[in-house]
Design an enzyme around this catalytic site. Structure first.
Site, PDB file in Angstrom:
ATOM      1  N   ARG A  52     -13.324  -1.946  -1.856  1.00  0.00           N
ATOM      2  CA  ARG A  52     -13.014  -1.380  -0.298  1.00  0.00           C
ATOM      3  C   ARG A  52     -14.046  -0.829   0.442  1.00  0.00           C
ATOM      4  O   ARG A  52     -14.072  -1.221   1.437  1.00  0.00           O
ATOM      5  CB  ARG A  52     -11.734  -0.671  -0.379  1.00  0.00           C
ATOM      6  CG  ARG A  52     -10.582  -1.478  -1.117  1.00  0.00           C
ATOM      7  CD  ARG A  52      -9.265  -0.735  -0.968  1.00  0.00           C
ATOM      8  NE  ARG A  52      -8.641  -0.787   0.471  1.00  0.00           N
ATOM      9  CZ  ARG A  52      -8.654   0.416   1.516  1.00  0.00           C
ATOM     10  NH1 ARG A  52      -9.434   1.290   1.115  1.00  0.00           N
ATOM     11  NH2 ARG A  52      -8.389  -0.143   2.576  1.00  0.00           N
TER      12      ARG A  52
ATOM     13  N   CYS B 234     -26.224  -4.656  -8.546  1.00  0.00           N
ATOM     14  CA  CYS B 234     -27.523  -4.929  -7.823  1.00  0.00           C
ATOM     15  C   CYS B 234     -27.335  -5.501  -6.531  1.00  0.00           C
ATOM     16  O   CYS B 234     -27.519  -6.557  -6.176  1.00  0.00           O
ATOM     17  CB  CYS B 234     -28.216  -5.723  -8.752  1.00  0.00           C
ATOM     18  SG  CYS B 234     -28.548  -5.442 -10.335  1.00  0.00           S
ATOM     19  N   GLU B 235     -26.603  -4.605  -5.570  1.00  0.00           N
ATOM     20  CA  GLU B 235     -26.437  -4.855  -4.229  1.00  0.00           C
ATOM     21  C   GLU B 235     -26.363  -3.375  -3.551  1.00  0.00           C
ATOM     22  O   GLU B 235     -25.851  -2.393  -3.946  1.00  0.00           O
ATOM     23  CB  GLU B 235     -24.960  -5.191  -4.289  1.00  0.00           C
ATOM     24  CG  GLU B 235     -24.536  -6.549  -4.789  1.00  0.00           C
ATOM     25  CD  GLU B 235     -24.729  -7.825  -3.807  1.00  0.00           C
ATOM     26  OE1 GLU B 235     -24.920  -7.623  -2.636  1.00  0.00           O
ATOM     27  OE2 GLU B 235     -24.770  -8.894  -4.362  1.00  0.00           O
TER      28      GLU B 235
ATOM     29  N   ARG C  32       0.808  -1.130   0.011  1.00  0.00           N
ATOM     30  CA  ARG C  32      -0.021  -0.093   0.035  1.00  0.00           C
ATOM     31  C   ARG C  32       0.923   1.329   0.026  1.00  0.00           C
ATOM     32  O   ARG C  32       0.589   2.082  -0.749  1.00  0.00           O
ATOM     33  CB  ARG C  32      -0.938  -0.131   1.195  1.00  0.00           C
ATOM     34  CG  ARG C  32      -1.798   1.222   1.278  1.00  0.00           C
ATOM     35  CD  ARG C  32      -2.745   1.068   2.474  1.00  0.00           C
ATOM     36  NE  ARG C  32      -2.947  -0.140   3.198  1.00  0.00           N
ATOM     37  CZ  ARG C  32      -4.090  -0.890   3.246  1.00  0.00           C
ATOM     38  NH1 ARG C  32      -5.314  -0.118   2.455  1.00  0.00           N
ATOM     39  NH2 ARG C  32      -4.527  -1.946   3.834  1.00  0.00           N
TER      40      ARG C  32
HETATM   41  N1  LLP Z   1       3.371  -9.138   3.205  1.00  0.00           N
HETATM   42  C1  LLP Z   1       2.356  -9.870   3.495  1.00  0.00           C
HETATM   43  C2  LLP Z   1       2.655 -11.257   4.214  1.00  0.00           C
HETATM   44  C3  LLP Z   1       0.951  -9.468   3.399  1.00  0.00           C
HETATM   45  O1  LLP Z   1       0.140 -10.422   3.904  1.00  0.00           O
HETATM   46  C4  LLP Z   1       0.872  -8.152   3.151  1.00  0.00           C
HETATM   47  C5  LLP Z   1      -0.530  -7.660   2.762  1.00  0.00           C
HETATM   48  C6  LLP Z   1       1.908  -7.271   2.723  1.00  0.00           C
HETATM   49  C7  LLP Z   1       2.918  -7.749   2.795  1.00  0.00           C
HETATM   50  C8  LLP Z   1       1.521  -6.062   2.355  1.00  0.00           C
HETATM   51  O2  LLP Z   1       0.803  -5.235   3.142  1.00  0.00           O
HETATM   52  P1  LLP Z   1       0.857  -3.518   3.019  1.00  0.00           P
HETATM   53  O3  LLP Z   1       2.205  -3.211   2.974  1.00  0.00           O
HETATM   54  O4  LLP Z   1      -0.037  -3.309   1.756  1.00  0.00           O
HETATM   55  O5  LLP Z   1      -0.278  -3.165   3.937  1.00  0.00           O
HETATM   56  N2  LLP Z   1      -7.038  -5.672   1.016  1.00  0.00           N
HETATM   57  C9  LLP Z   1      -6.915  -4.959   2.133  1.00  0.00           C
HETATM   58  C10 LLP Z   1      -5.401  -5.254   2.496  1.00  0.00           C
HETATM   59  C11 LLP Z   1      -4.963  -6.613   2.669  1.00  0.00           C
HETATM   60  C12 LLP Z   1      -3.636  -6.731   3.092  1.00  0.00           C
HETATM   61  C13 LLP Z   1      -3.141  -8.055   2.815  1.00  0.00           C
HETATM   62  N3  LLP Z   1      -1.761  -8.469   3.380  1.00  0.00           N
HETATM   63  C14 LLP Z   1      -7.196  -3.802   1.889  1.00  0.00           C
HETATM   64  O6  LLP Z   1      -7.757  -3.177   0.911  1.00  0.00           O
HETATM   65  O7  LLP Z   1      -6.871  -2.766   2.668  1.00  0.00           O
END
Ligand code: LLP
Length: 428
Positions: free
Chosen positions: A321, A350-351, A285
């Protein structure tokens, strides 16, 4: 405290929202809507700021492909020096296609890797396979032995610490979560890994959660990892090379104060230094979240139950999200009128859960107006679906005064490409 936004992904010039020097109206005219737009400048800035915060110890950034697997983004990050963290055979395939080299650039993680995915990773000789259970270590050992190689294995530890962020769906490092090896079992799994001649125990890994609001979880988790390094060395783990602290750095969506990469850097570089291991970070992110927006067009306006409803051509299938986590995304008109309204901004799916914002005060948005749904560069397109037989949107990269379609919009043909009207029937 510094600010987490160096280059903004969008700026208003002469009333029109631009990404770098490209008016978003030009993208919509050329490509249509809904369309994801990504700013190359913002990604470069984020990468530079993060790496500056990690200087002083040996380190490598392994961008988490799950946040945004667009090949143009993978190529851009690779050109800056980043490796990747993948969680499926599909992500590994995409990373390799984008030019990343398994042995040096690819870490393969994930809580449920299948035997065939493990085989792909081992055969490709990835830099690390982060294993999440005793059973997985055994399976890696068996496959590697069969292939006549030694697999580089990291143990993903569940540090079992309290995690502070905004949604429990994206916490991962608390006791009882499905991720990682329970802290108290790591030594036993390590012992087994050390017995397997086809396994090189090369790393300890954690990921405490996503969009973390403070560095406390890193501090706490990293200390627990460092303590384990000493314990495993005492067991004979002499080939440990990496300390992988995962991803999770936060970004600003609304008015929250995200973690400063410098504060993160101080904590994780200290842990790496104490352990004598090379630092690996897996941000997703942070590198791409603020770099992207979803461009949508208003189709209709209606009144219902005394409320204003703005219906756009983007839906929850394009950006899930808000529906899934009640996540907040700023919404702006690309060419605002001189009035405001309070409205539900919704999609055509349609939700009832198909909304981007409820009761939001926004600039007036009449049918035909373009809206920017901000900060949608991470977990946007990658979580898109074909629900309601809606093709997934286009993806556009913006670089300076230029823009290019890097993923074409899906067509009706794409929706049926994998279906067959003359199936082969199997007899049970
Ligand atoms: N490494 C591992 C093992 C992870 O599971 C994740 C994210 C990351 C790195 C990267 O994380 P970040 O730096 O992006 O926080 N769909 C959700 C977020 C799910 C994150 C899953 N794991 C959302 O839209 O907020």
């Amino acid at each position: 405290m510094g600010t987490s936004v160096l280059t903004p992904a969008s700026v208003r010039r002469a009333g029109t929202l631009h990404m770098s020097d490209v008016p978003l109206t030009a993208v919509a005219d050329a490509v249509g809507t809904p369309t994801y737009c990504y700013s190359a400048d913002v990604i470069r800035d984020r990468y530079a700021r993060l790496t500056a915060a990690l200087e002083g110890v040996p380190y490598r950034v392994h961008y988490s492909v799950k946040a945004n697997g667009c090949s143009a983004i993978l190529r851009l990050l690779a050109s800056l020096g980043s490796g990747v963290d993948v969680v499926s055979g599909g992500e590994m395939f995409k990373a390799q296609r984008a030019g990343l080299t398994p042995a040096t650039d690819i870490i393969f993680g994930g809580v449920g890797k299948t035997a065939s995915e493990l085989r792909e990773g081992i055969a490709a000789g990835v830099k690390l396979l982060n294993a999440e259970s005793m059973a997985e270590v055994e399976l890696i050992g068996a496959i590697a032995a069969e292939l006549g190689v030694r697999a580089n294995v990291g143990l993903r530890v569940n540090p079992e610490i309290p995690v502070a962020n905004w949604h429990h769906y994206i916490k991962t490092g608390e006791k009882g979560h499905k991720f990682g090896i329970p802290y108290g079992e790591v030594a036993a799994v390590a012992q087994r890994a050390l017995e397997l001649p086809s396994v090189r125990l090369a790393a300890l890994d954690m990921h405490v959660g996503s969009q973390l609001t403070s560095v406390d979880a890193y501090e706490h988790g990293a200390a627990r990892l460092v303590a384990l390094v000493a314990e495993l060395r005492a067991l004979g783990a002499s080939e440990l090379a990496y300390l992988d602290v995962g991803g999770g750095l936060s970004v600003r969506y609304d008015d929250e104060v995200p973690m400063e990469p410098e504060d993160f850097g101080r904590i994780v570089t200290r842990a790496a230094h104490e352990s004598g291991l090379e630092l690996i970070v897996e941000p997703g992110r942070y590198l791409v979240g603020n770099a992207g927006l979803l461009l949508a067009r208003v189709i209709y306006r209606k009144q219902s139950g005394g409320k204003s409803i703005v219906i756009t051509d983007a839906g929850m299938n394009d950006l899930v999200r808000p529906a899934l986590y009640k996540a907040f995304h700023r919404i702006e008109a690309v060419e605002p009128l001189d009035a405001r309204l309070t409205a539900d901004i919704v999609g055509p799916v349609c939700e009832t859960g198909d909304f981007f914002a409820l009761d939001r005060d926004i600039e007036d948005a009449q049918p035909g107006a373009l809206l920017a749904l901000h900060d949608a560069g991470a977990y946007g397109y990658v979580m898109a679906s074909n629900y309601n037989a809606r093709g997934r949107p286009a993806e556009v990269m913006v670089d300076g005064a230029r823009f290019a379609v890097v993923t074409a919009r899906e067509t009706y043909d794409d929706l049926v490409r994998r279906e067959t009207a003359s199936p082969t029937w199997h007899h049970a």
